[in-house]
Write a protein that holds these residues in place. Structure first.
Motif, PDB file in Angstrom:
ATOM      1  N   VAL A 182      -8.894 -48.363  -4.997  1.00 45.43           N
ATOM      2  CA  VAL A 182      -8.282 -47.076  -4.669  1.00 45.43           C
ATOM      3  C   VAL A 182      -8.678 -46.028  -5.699  1.00 45.43           C
ATOM      4  CG1 VAL A 182      -6.088 -45.839  -4.561  1.00 45.43           C
ATOM      5  CG2 VAL A 182      -6.367 -47.981  -3.322  1.00 45.43           C
ATOM      6  N   ARG A 183      -8.568 -46.382  -6.971  1.00 51.22           N
ATOM      7  CA  ARG A 183      -8.938 -45.435  -8.025  1.00 51.22           C
ATOM      8  C   ARG A 183     -10.419 -45.064  -7.935  1.00 51.22           C
ATOM      9  NH1 ARG A 183      -4.861 -42.718 -10.605  1.00 51.22           N
ATOM     10  NH2 ARG A 183      -3.105 -44.128 -10.902  1.00 51.22           N
ATOM     11  N   LEU A 184     -11.269 -46.053  -7.769  1.00 49.78           N
ATOM     12  CA  LEU A 184     -12.706 -45.792  -7.700  1.00 49.78           C
ATOM     13  C   LEU A 184     -13.055 -44.967  -6.470  1.00 49.78           C
ATOM     14  CD1 LEU A 184     -15.609 -46.194  -8.700  1.00 49.78           C
ATOM     15  CD2 LEU A 184     -15.641 -48.396  -7.470  1.00 49.78           C
ATOM     16  N   GLY A 185     -12.531 -45.354  -5.318  1.00 47.87           N
ATOM     17  CA  GLY A 185     -12.845 -44.631  -4.089  1.00 47.87           C
ATOM     18  C   GLY A 185     -12.392 -43.182  -4.137  1.00 47.87           C
ATOM     19  N   ALA A 206     -15.990 -46.248   1.638  1.00 45.03           N
ATOM     20  CA  ALA A 206     -16.143 -47.698   1.764  1.00 45.03           C
ATOM     21  C   ALA A 206     -15.164 -48.436   0.859  1.00 45.03           C
ATOM     22  CB  ALA A 206     -17.581 -48.107   1.424  1.00 45.03           C
ATOM     23  N   GLU A 207     -15.009 -47.946  -0.377  1.00 46.48           N
ATOM     24  CA  GLU A 207     -14.080 -48.586  -1.310  1.00 46.48           C
ATOM     25  C   GLU A 207     -12.640 -48.467  -0.824  1.00 46.48           C
ATOM     26  OE1 GLU A 207     -17.813 -47.815  -3.480  1.00 46.48           O
ATOM     27  OE2 GLU A 207     -16.549 -46.606  -2.152  1.00 46.48           O
ATOM     28  N   LEU A 208     -12.285 -47.302  -0.287  1.00 46.77           N
ATOM     29  CA  LEU A 208     -10.927 -47.095   0.177  1.00 46.77           C
ATOM     30  C   LEU A 208     -10.626 -47.927   1.429  1.00 46.77           C
ATOM     31  CD1 LEU A 208     -10.718 -43.258  -0.428  1.00 46.77           C
ATOM     32  CD2 LEU A 208      -9.602 -45.058  -1.764  1.00 46.77           C
ATOM     33  N   LYS A 209     -11.585 -48.036   2.322  1.00 45.75           N
ATOM     34  CA  LYS A 209     -11.403 -48.877   3.504  1.00 45.75           C
ATOM     35  C   LYS A 209     -11.253 -50.343   3.105  1.00 45.75           C
ATOM     36  CE  LYS A 209     -13.520 -46.111   7.164  1.00 45.75           C
ATOM     37  NZ  LYS A 209     -14.631 -46.024   8.150  1.00 45.75           N
ATOM     38  N   LYS A 210     -12.012 -50.758   2.113  1.00 46.40           N
ATOM     39  CA  LYS A 210     -11.908 -52.139   1.641  1.00 46.40           C
ATOM     40  C   LYS A 210     -10.536 -52.393   1.041  1.00 46.40           C
ATOM     41  CE  LYS A 210     -14.343 -55.592  -1.140  1.00 46.40           C
ATOM     42  NZ  LYS A 210     -15.505 -55.846  -2.040  1.00 46.40           N
ATOM     43  N   ALA A 211     -10.018 -51.427   0.305  1.00 44.44           N
ATOM     44  CA  ALA A 211      -8.685 -51.569  -0.282  1.00 44.44           C
ATOM     45  C   ALA A 211      -7.635 -51.755   0.811  1.00 44.44           C
ATOM     46  CB  ALA A 211      -8.348 -50.358  -1.145  1.00 44.44           C
ATOM     47  N   VAL A 212      -7.729 -50.979   1.877  1.00 36.95           N
ATOM     48  CA  VAL A 212      -6.778 -51.099   2.976  1.00 36.95           C
ATOM     49  C   VAL A 212      -6.970 -52.410   3.720  1.00 36.95           C
ATOM     50  CG1 VAL A 212      -6.074 -50.104   5.193  1.00 36.95           C
ATOM     51  CG2 VAL A 212      -6.444 -48.624   3.225  1.00 36.95           C
ATOM     52  N   ASP A 266      -0.160 -46.775  -1.277  1.00 41.57           N
ATOM     53  CA  ASP A 266      -1.105 -45.982  -2.059  1.00 41.57           C
ATOM     54  C   ASP A 266      -2.512 -46.062  -1.480  1.00 41.57           C
ATOM     55  OD1 ASP A 266       0.778 -45.140  -4.052  1.00 41.57           O
ATOM     56  OD2 ASP A 266       0.739 -47.190  -4.805  1.00 41.57           O
ATOM     57  N   ALA A 267      -2.904 -47.249  -1.037  1.00 40.32           N
ATOM     58  CA  ALA A 267      -4.224 -47.405  -0.435  1.00 40.32           C
ATOM     59  C   ALA A 267      -4.321 -46.610   0.865  1.00 40.32           C
ATOM     60  CB  ALA A 267      -4.519 -48.883  -0.196  1.00 40.32           C
ATOM     61  N   LEU A 268      -3.284 -46.681   1.686  1.00 38.59           N
ATOM     62  CA  LEU A 268      -3.270 -45.929   2.944  1.00 38.59           C
ATOM     63  C   LEU A 268      -3.318 -44.429   2.685  1.00 38.59           C
ATOM     64  CD1 LEU A 268      -0.510 -48.066   4.678  1.00 38.59           C
ATOM     65  CD2 LEU A 268      -2.873 -47.870   5.489  1.00 38.59           C
ATOM     66  N   PHE A 269      -2.566 -43.988   1.685  1.00 43.93           N
ATOM     67  CA  PHE A 269      -2.523 -42.569   1.331  1.00 43.93           C
ATOM     68  C   PHE A 269      -3.884 -42.090   0.856  1.00 43.93           C
ATOM     69  CE2 PHE A 269      -1.384 -39.419  -2.113  1.00 43.93           C
ATOM     70  CZ  PHE A 269      -1.025 -38.394  -1.263  1.00 43.93           C
ATOM     71  N   ALA A 270      -4.532 -42.893   0.010  1.00 44.55           N
ATOM     72  CA  ALA A 270      -5.839 -42.503  -0.520  1.00 44.55           C
ATOM     73  C   ALA A 270      -6.893 -42.466   0.578  1.00 44.55           C
ATOM     74  CB  ALA A 270      -6.254 -43.459  -1.632  1.00 44.55           C
ATOM     75  N   LEU A 271      -6.874 -43.451   1.477  1.00 43.67           N
ATOM     76  CA  LEU A 271      -7.848 -43.467   2.574  1.00 43.67           C
ATOM     77  C   LEU A 271      -7.655 -42.255   3.477  1.00 43.67           C
ATOM     78  CD1 LEU A 271     -10.136 -44.810   4.139  1.00 43.67           C
ATOM     79  CD2 LEU A 271      -8.420 -46.240   5.298  1.00 43.67           C
ATOM     80  N   ALA A 272      -6.414 -41.832   3.667  1.00 47.00           N
ATOM     81  CA  ALA A 272      -6.154 -40.652   4.509  1.00 47.00           C
ATOM     82  C   ALA A 272      -6.887 -39.426   3.996  1.00 47.00           C
ATOM     83  CB  ALA A 272      -4.653 -40.378   4.582  1.00 47.00           C
TER      84      ALA A 272
END
Length: 433
Positions: free
Chosen positions: A195-198, A210-216, A224-230
């Motif tokens: 999440v931080r990296l993405g 890609a990093e954020l989708k992987k986190a989710v 937090d992962a869902l929020f960041a991917l949004a």
């Protein structure tokens, strides 16, 4: 709505979980029932108390989390095993989430005092210092962690994430990226580092999706992962991710504010008003929520209400760039171009990281037929933000008004390559042919 308006919301609110347990132990609102039942059925099981307390914290129920974690830490098994250190570390994180630095540091010192977890205690303290953006203290604690006993993979991983966060505070983005990648090298596939990296890569215009989708994918219920991917999605996808995030953490002000703006983007103005009213009712003095409420009023053409929200926010914080930008947009919508431009200049002066004041000033000048000023703002925004799609969209708009369709098409294509909505770009290209 310009995507930069979301940047502060996502950048400052992603409070990722730096847990010492494997990622599969994370749980949120939807899992609380089962974990509560397990903790109640096994009142002497410290690991059940840890899992339940961590889930409560991730769900935003901080006070309940502290109660559960303190109970777990008091158990005999917790006092004589490493599990106790994990409970105290998680307690520290709960206190940090409550912005209670003193008790957080007390818990870290408990971890530091225990045989085999001294290094983890220093990393815990580094995380606590991040609450007050104390980069120098973070560095001291991380240096001490390297020299202490018990600097295993979990502590090393958390240390690298804390180092990355500190580097971001120092605006050393390349160093922050390296730290997050180092964390993932120590323990791959951890949502918190992804999440931080993405999020960082997205802000640097270097991808990140890609990093954020992987986190989710790894933790579909992590708010937090869902929020960041949004943040890297648009339209209905963004709305759905934010709704899922709020389902898992029902009181999540940053996600709720972002949801209201996302609902405005797709024309769900009534839903945006309901969302905005909800968060403003919870804290009528919150500056960011006032600005979102003003955005909703502006969308409904309630200009007096929108301006009142901006004025109230500015009364609370005179150097609020987002409130000043709102005031500028209201003036522009009312056709008061001179007052609007004055406010756009002020908003830009308060925050040179956000292209929105320059972008919106360009559009306001085009609408008011101030074409010389429009050219100047378009030139400024593309110079300051050469990798921002919205900058090139308004440059194309300016060139189109000037009658230079070839240059306009080139600018629109450049915007498309930088991630502009393909449908928006295609519509603009059609008008430039």
């Amino acid at each position: 709505m310009h995507r930069a308006m979301y940047a502060g919301l996502f950048a400052c609110a992603v409070g990722v979980c730096l847990t010492t347990a494997p990622a599969t132990a994370l749980a949120q609102e939807s899992a609380l029932g089962a974990l509560a039942t397990q903790a109640k059925a096994s009142p002497q099981d410290a690991s059940a108390a840890l899992a339940y307390g961590r889930a409560l914290r991730k769900a935003g129920r901080i006070d309940d989390a502290i109660v559960a974690l303190r109970r777990g830490a008091s158990l005999h098994a917790a006092r004589v095993t490493q599990l106790g250190s994990e409970l105290h570390w998680e307690l520290s994180r709960a206190y940090v989430d409550r912005r209670d630095f003193g008790p957080a540091m007390v818990q870290c010192r408990v971890v530091q005092s225990r045989p085999g977890t001294q290094a983890a205690g220093h990393v815990c303290a580094a995380e606590a210092h991040l609450l007050w953006r104390r980069g120098s203290e973070v560095a001291v604690e991380l240096a001490q962690a390297q020299k202490a006993s018990g600097f295993g993979k979990e502590a090393q991983f958390a240390a690298k994430v804390a180092e990355g966060r500190a580097r971001e505070l120092e605006l050393k983005e390349a160093d922050a990226e390296a730290a997050y990648r180092a964390a993932l090298h120590i323990i791959p596939d951890r949502p918190e580092a992804l999440v931080r990296l993405g999020s960082l890569l997205h802000r640097m215009h270097k991808g990140g999706e890609a990093e954020l989708k992987k986190a989710v994918d790894l933790e579909p219920r992590d708010p937090d992962a869902l929020f960041a991917l949004a943040a890297v999605q648009r339209g209905k996808d963004r709305v759905q991710l934010l709704e899922r995030s709020i389902d898992e953490r029902p009181v999540f002000a940053a996600a709720e504010r972002a949801l209201a703006l996302a609902q405005l983007d797709i024309g769900r103005v009534a839903d945006a008003k309901r969302t905005s009213d909800k968060i403003l009712a919870r804290d009528p003095s919150d500056l960011a929520s006032l600005v979102v409420s003003g955005r909703v009023a502006l969308a409904e053409k309630r200009y007096a209400d929108a301006l009142a929200s901006a004025d109230k926010a500015l009364a609370a914080q005179a150097n609020s760039a987002s409130a000043k930008l709102l005031a500028a947009d209201v003036r522009a919508a009312q056709g008061e171009i001179d007052l609007a431009l004055e406010a756009y200049q002020a908003a830009w002066g308060l925050d040179h990281t956000d292209p929105a004041p320059l972008v919106n000033a360009t559009l306001a000048c085009i609408k008011a037929r101030r074409l010389t000023s429009a050219r100047a703002y378009a030139k400024k925004v593309t110079t300051e933000f050469p990798k921002d799609a919205s900058a090139w969209l308004v440059m194309g708009d300016t060139q189109l008004v000037d009658g230079d369709k070839a240059q306009a098409r080139a600018s629109y294509e450049r915007a498309k390559g930088l991630g502009a909505d393909p449908k928006v770009v295609e519509g603009k290209l059609s008008g430039a042919r």
